[in-house]
Enzyme design. Sequence first.
Site, PDB file in Angstrom:
ATOM      1  N   LYS A 136     -10.628 -63.604  11.332  1.00 53.08           N
ATOM      2  CA  LYS A 136     -10.329 -64.859  12.039  1.00 53.08           C
ATOM      3  C   LYS A 136      -9.491 -64.639  13.286  1.00 53.08           C
ATOM      4  CE  LYS A 136     -10.062 -67.655   7.927  1.00 53.08           C
ATOM      5  NZ  LYS A 136      -9.043 -67.062   7.082  1.00 53.08           N
ATOM      6  N   LYS A 144      -0.446 -55.555   6.164  1.00 49.78           N
ATOM      7  CA  LYS A 144       0.227 -56.597   6.961  1.00 49.78           C
ATOM      8  C   LYS A 144       1.610 -56.173   7.435  1.00 49.78           C
ATOM      9  CE  LYS A 144      -2.347 -60.658   6.001  1.00 49.78           C
ATOM     10  NZ  LYS A 144      -2.809 -61.272   4.781  1.00 49.78           N
ATOM     11  N   LYS A 190     -13.892 -55.102   9.954  1.00 49.47           N
ATOM     12  CA  LYS A 190     -14.672 -56.269   9.561  1.00 49.47           C
ATOM     13  C   LYS A 190     -14.429 -57.437  10.506  1.00 49.47           C
ATOM     14  CE  LYS A 190     -11.055 -57.653   6.314  1.00 49.47           C
ATOM     15  NZ  LYS A 190     -10.589 -59.007   6.550  1.00 49.47           N
TER      16      LYS A 190
END
Length: 333
Positions: free
Chosen positions: A199, A114, A196
Amino acid sequence: MQTREIVVSGIRPTGFLHLGNYFGAIRQYLHMQQTYECYFFVADYHSLTTHQNPHELRNHVYRVLAEYLACGLDPEQATIYVQSDMPEKAELYLLLNMLAYKGELEKVPTFKEKIRGKKEGINAGLLTYPVLMAADILIHRATKVPVGKDQEPHLEMARNLASRFNQKFGFLFPEPTAYSETGTLLKVPSLDGKGKMSKSENEMATIYLADSDDIIRKKLARAKTDAGPQTPHSPKSPEIENLFLLLKLVSAPETLAYFEQAYDNCTIRYGELKQQLADDIISLIAPIRERAAALQKDIHTLQKIRKQGAEKACASARQTLLQARALMGIQYD
Ligand code: TYM
């Protein structure tokens, strides 16, 4: 009375739920709610580590609640609640922060990912994300945590914090493990052969539970393939492997066997595979999408479920927090 094993899991309200959330987490919730004492929540505090939009939060939270119910989570069987409705959790997070080391938090892979390329704006909430997650789990003294593969390092941190607390202050927390009913934590791949489903990234390569039939067909039509097998029993390229993985998740075993055989004897037509996959995904998603849309219009029912869930969840949490405070010596009366 035999006490049931305790299960906890949550999903961040950072965007539309997708097939990765469904197969990595929700499908397991559905099975586990019948057997275990389950607590499933919407992780709104966690979403604030990266998504801070006060105008959107309420909608996102209620949408995840609606999607939980639409998938089949049953408030009569499982306790369904919203993270911020439980102040006990925030207090346990504070207490656990006293046991978490900066060095180990900085090594957590999701944190490193992140902050990659970021020099500023890295908030402390992001660094201590796994501590809050440990509080989510330990507040209910859970042993099983149904999650996808990406959450494994967080579970390791939760175990470390549990064992550190127990050693220092006396036994309180069982050590929780990441759980998958197949024994292998799942990573549902994106349709572009890279990474993957997620969202907030690569929307065209992720299938959301709210996608229309048309969009699902479009996304599959665009999914990456290769030139096809040239010799019998060839190994599959990563993108074809991904399509087969999806087939395994959503289609009947005979369908999977049919395409496996076609691949092995080089007669496979990827167009046919994609169409079948689209049909099977639509059969799964369309009823969820419709139920979720209807539930989102019924805000009173969602509010009632949220409040009832919070009441039940907080009753369990209060006991744990009182014991944690007592063991740490925070007991002055
Ligand atoms: P989140 O919101 O990113 O994802 C929710 C759940 O979906 C799983 N998942 C996947 N599984 C397989 N393949 C994928 N492509 C995929 N994408 C997402 C995640 O593994 C997760 O199980 N930190 C958590 C939320 C959380 C939590 C907790 C979970 C907060 N506190 C306590 C368990 C227990 C998260 O960000 O999930």
